[in-house]
Design an enzyme around this catalytic site. Structure first.
Site, PDB file in Angstrom:
ATOM      1  N   THR A   1       7.088 -12.688 -12.301  1.00 20.81           N
ATOM      2  CA  THR A   1       7.188 -11.522 -13.124  1.00 20.81           C
ATOM      3  C   THR A   1       6.335 -10.458 -12.412  1.00 20.81           C
ATOM      4  O   THR A   1       4.947 -10.863 -12.058  1.00 20.81           O
ATOM      5  CB  THR A   1       6.891 -11.872 -14.521  1.00 20.81           C
ATOM      6  OG1 THR A   1       7.949 -12.463 -15.001  1.00 20.81           O
ATOM      7  CG2 THR A   1       6.885 -10.466 -15.204  1.00 20.81           C
TER       8      THR A   1
ATOM      9  N   LYS B   1       4.528 -22.971 -19.901  1.00 17.73           N
ATOM     10  CA  LYS B   1       4.878 -21.929 -20.867  1.00 17.73           C
ATOM     11  C   LYS B   1       6.310 -21.306 -20.488  1.00 17.73           C
ATOM     12  O   LYS B   1       7.208 -20.819 -20.964  1.00 17.73           O
ATOM     13  CB  LYS B   1       3.923 -20.813 -21.286  1.00 17.73           C
ATOM     14  CG  LYS B   1       4.197 -19.969 -22.245  1.00 17.73           C
ATOM     15  CD  LYS B   1       3.139 -18.991 -22.499  1.00 17.73           C
ATOM     16  CE  LYS B   1       1.816 -19.723 -23.116  1.00 17.73           C
ATOM     17  NZ  LYS B   1       0.902 -18.523 -23.636  1.00 17.73           N
TER      18      LYS B   1
ATOM     19  N   GLY C   1       1.549   1.781  -3.514  1.00 16.52           N
ATOM     20  CA  GLY C   1       0.206   2.227  -4.418  1.00 16.52           C
ATOM     21  C   GLY C   1      -0.206   3.414  -4.080  1.00 16.52           C
ATOM     22  O   GLY C   1      -0.599   4.222  -4.842  1.00 16.52           O
TER      23      GLY C   1
ATOM     24  N   GLU D   1       4.216  -6.676 -13.357  1.00 18.44           N
ATOM     25  CA  GLU D   1       3.934  -5.649 -14.457  1.00 18.44           C
ATOM     26  C   GLU D   1       3.863  -4.304 -13.920  1.00 18.44           C
ATOM     27  O   GLU D   1       2.988  -4.177 -13.218  1.00 18.44           O
ATOM     28  CB  GLU D   1       2.761  -6.216 -15.258  1.00 18.44           C
ATOM     29  CG  GLU D   1       2.819  -7.325 -16.038  1.00 18.44           C
ATOM     30  CD  GLU D   1       2.558  -8.704 -15.216  1.00 18.44           C
ATOM     31  OE1 GLU D   1       2.308  -8.626 -14.459  1.00 18.44           O
ATOM     32  OE2 GLU D   1       2.592  -9.706 -15.926  1.00 18.44           O
TER      33      GLU D   1
ATOM     34  N   GLN E   1       3.340  -7.798  -1.902  1.00 19.91           N
ATOM     35  CA  GLN E   1       3.165  -8.768  -1.012  1.00 19.91           C
ATOM     36  C   GLN E   1       2.501 -10.140  -1.516  1.00 19.91           C
ATOM     37  O   GLN E   1       1.851  -9.995  -2.579  1.00 19.91           O
ATOM     38  CB  GLN E   1       2.041  -8.245  -0.037  1.00 19.91           C
ATOM     39  CG  GLN E   1       2.576  -7.179   0.711  1.00 19.91           C
ATOM     40  CD  GLN E   1       1.489  -6.341   1.820  1.00 19.91           C
ATOM     41  OE1 GLN E   1       0.391  -6.079   1.450  1.00 19.91           O
ATOM     42  NE2 GLN E   1       1.919  -6.170   2.924  1.00 19.91           N
TER      43      GLN E   1
ATOM     44  N   SER F   1       0.827  -1.128   0.003  1.00 21.09           N
ATOM     45  CA  SER F   1       0.031  -0.203   0.078  1.00 21.09           C
ATOM     46  C   SER F   1       0.822   1.241  -0.010  1.00 21.09           C
ATOM     47  O   SER F   1       0.360   2.433  -0.705  1.00 21.09           O
ATOM     48  CB  SER F   1      -0.989   0.055   1.178  1.00 21.09           C
ATOM     49  OG  SER F   1      -0.130  -0.017   2.589  1.00 21.09           O
TER      50      SER F   1
END
Length: 643
Positions: free
Chosen positions: A566, A606, A545, A568, A587, A542
């Protein structure tokens, strides 16, 4: 007419310098700051054109009667320097070497050499490891200072080269960090002086035939020089064994045969002689049984002096093969860190066993950061045993993270050290499907071991919260390039996603700047192994964020997953955000399933054991072919314009 030719040569020289200066400036402008060694080397190269102009103009004014001769001399100097710089410096721009390997080369130099060296590791021919003997300053400015040119002085550099294709592979590190760095040590230490040419060798040398084109009038001195070169190679081989143990033999044997480098040259002994010497040095130590498979393939390597086609090579081989004991003794006299077989056995077995489970290893059973030699030997043991997991990637990850842990511990202040709160006995946990694990449940799953339990490595201090685990930012990133193609179509086999993506890696401590509304792929520092009865979600911390950072758009983690997650990353704020690898930015929330999903070893994922962000493989989706047929049928309808 002569003056006109001289003026034309002068114009050619100055034009060539102008063009070279523009080239270097353009390359420097586009070079990422993470490549500090290369930037330093190119920064020195960038001063070369001015130094040549300075020396040339002084010579032009002071020696008017020999201007043409001097101009030709300067042109030859420029051509020679450009060729050398292109071979050992500019190639590094074309094929990026992982910063972790460059950092490892600098540490290897610190262990063995006096003073601090900036390592510049470049990519060369597929069959060649190399070291530049002498400084970059000497290459650039030799003969120019005599003309009165002003020369910039820089910190010492170590110019090293790895072969194209697999030269930067973790398993071949002992060749670069052991053998090649040792070449620099032989220039600092008087080791070669111990191996003076014996009289018996000189007497026999005077009677042997030399290769065509070699001056026979200096036969003895020529063969003595070749003898010294062969002994230097064996000294460097001995140091690689001293530093890395059986992994050095495995790496050398693999490289020499992969490169088909079996024969001898005037500077290198035959490969069988070198490998036999390395086996003998290892047999003089108490090699643990777990590492015996690394030696076995090379014990029976055949090679006989009388089978060598050249008389001079037979003489050299007979002489230097009797020097191997003294060569290792000379290396041990360097009094530098060496491989300890007794201490290594448990660590090597631990690394190999975890690689066979698809896991990296960064610490010993005693929670000490592992030595790189133990990780490399463990990786080679896993290769010889055979495993379906990507050994080189797991070893590279282990080496990269142990570098972070070493720096982290070195930067720790006693006031920073805090202990986890003591756990109080709780009633037995019930497996409630969909329930999030508490800190107690997380710890219990971690204690079950890699076969059945949860694995998070490295697990840093205070990472476990009330019902989550904090995850740290790794140092590898995939950037998006919007101007490479008109549009990206996931259904097309070519181009792949890498047509719009580019990989980069930062050194530990070096920030990564994420610009407003920019998307990059990153990864977490930690490597995870999920058991079959747990899934997880990744959430943005947070604190980040609230600054506008989103760390995950693909948040779900399936049971039995193995790898470094990974992320993004998206910066939704209006200002650039500087992120330092190692920061806790996400987290992990773990959830209990209503059953145990059994992993099928035959089913290919994959993204298999990723150790960093990977290029999208959306073009390999199983239903793409069906969608292509549907699209093609739509395109074939009358009146439809192709798009």
């Amino acid at each position: 007419m002569a003056d006109a030719l001289t003026d034309e040569l002068r114009r050619i020289l100055l034009s060539r310098l102008d063009g070279y200066e523009r080239l270097i400036t353009d390359i420097l402008g586009g070079l990422d700051e993470s490549r500090a060694g290369l930037r330093s080397a190119l920064g020195l190269v960038a001063t070369y054109p001015d130094a040549v102009r300075d020396a040339f103009h002084k010579t032009w004014e002071s020696q008017p009667t020999v201007r043409r001769l001097q101009t030709e001399r300067f042109l030859k100097h420029v051509n020679r320097v450009v060729e050398k710089v292109d071979d050992f410096v500019l190639r590094a721009v074309e094929a990026e070497v992982p910063p972790a390997l460059t950092a490892a080369a600098e540490r290897a130099c610190d262990e063995l050499l006096s003073g601090t060296r900036i390592a510049v590791v470049t990519v060369g021919r597929p069959d060649h490891f190399g070291t530049v003997i002498g400084s970059l300053e000497d290459i650039l400015f030799s003969n120019l200072t005599a003309e009165g040119a002003d020369v910039q002085r820089t910190p010492s550099m170590a110019l090293l080269q790895v072969p194209r294709l697999t030269g930067a592979s973790s398993t071949w590190r002992p060749v670069l960090l052991g053998h090649e760095v040792a070449h620099l040590a032989t220039r600092e230490r008087p080791t070669l002086e111990r191996f003076t040419t014996p009289e018996a060798f000189e007497e026999e040398a005077d009677t042997v035939a030399l290769p065509e084109g070699v001056d026979g009038d200096v036969k003895v001195s020529t063969l003595s020089e070749w003898r010294t070169a062969w002994i230097e190679e064996l000294i460097c081989d001995a140091y690689s064994i001293h530093r890395f143990g059986p992994a050095a033999l495995a790496a050398f044997g693999s490289f020499l045969h992969a490169a088909s480098a079996h024969g001898h040259t005037q500077t290198h002994p035959p490969s069988w002689l070198r490998l036999q010497a390395m086996v003998s040095w290892l047999e003089d130590t108490d090699v643990p049984a777990v590492m015996e498979p690394l030696i076995t393939p090379w014990r029976d390597l055949e090679g006989r002096i009388d089978e060598l086609p050249d008389e001079w090579a037979r003489l050299l081989t007979q002489d230097v093969s009797g020097q191997t004991t003294e060569i290792m003794a000379a290396v041990k006299d360097w009094d530098v860190k060496g491989w300890d077989p007794a201490a290594a056995a448990a660590n090597v077995a631990r690394v190999a066993a975890r690689v066979e489970h698809g896991l990296p290893t960064t610490r010993s059973e005693q929670a000490e950061v592992l030595d790189d030699a133990d990780i490399l030997n463990g990786g080679w043991v896993a290769i010889h045993r055979g495993t379906r997991y990507p050994v080189s990637d797991l070893v590279n990850y282990s080496l990269n993270v142990t570098e972070f842990l070493s720096q982290w511990e070195a930067a720790t202040d006693p006031a920073d050290v805090r202990t986890e709160p003591e756990l109080h006995p709780d009633p037995p946990l019930t497996d409630i499907a969909g329930a999030a694990l508490s800190s107690t449940g997380i710890r219990r799953r971690l204690e079950q071991g890699p076969d059945r339990g949860l694995v998070i490595t490295p697990l840093m201090d205070l990472s476990i919260g009330a019902a989550s685990v904090d995850l740290r930012l790794g140092n590898k990133f995939v950037l998006f390039r919007s101007n490479r193609i008109e549009a990206f179509n996931p259904l097309e086999k070519v181009p792949e996603a890498r047509a719009i993506q580019a990989y980069t890696q930062k050194r530990w401590g070096q920030p990564f700047v994420l610009h407003p509304n920019e998307l990059v792929l990153a990864h977490v520092l930690e490597y995870l192994k999920m058991p079959g009865d747990l899934s997880a979600q990744v959430l943005t911390r947070s604190s980040y964020g609230r600054l506008g950072l989103v760390t995950a758009t693909a948040t779900f983690i399936e049971p039995n997953y193995k790898g470094s997650l990974t992320l993004e990353l998206v910066n939704l704020s209006e200002v650039p955000m500087s992120l330092t690898p190692g920061q806790r930015i996400a987290q992990l929330v773990l959830q209990q399933l209503d059953g145990d999903i059994v992993e099928d070893p035959a089913s290919a994922r994959k993204y298999h054991c990723p150790t960093g962000p990977e290029f999208s493989k959306v073009h390999t989706d199983r239903d793409n072919e069906r969608l292509r047929r549907m699209r093609n049928r739509w395109r074939d309808r009358p009146g439809i314009q192709p798009s």
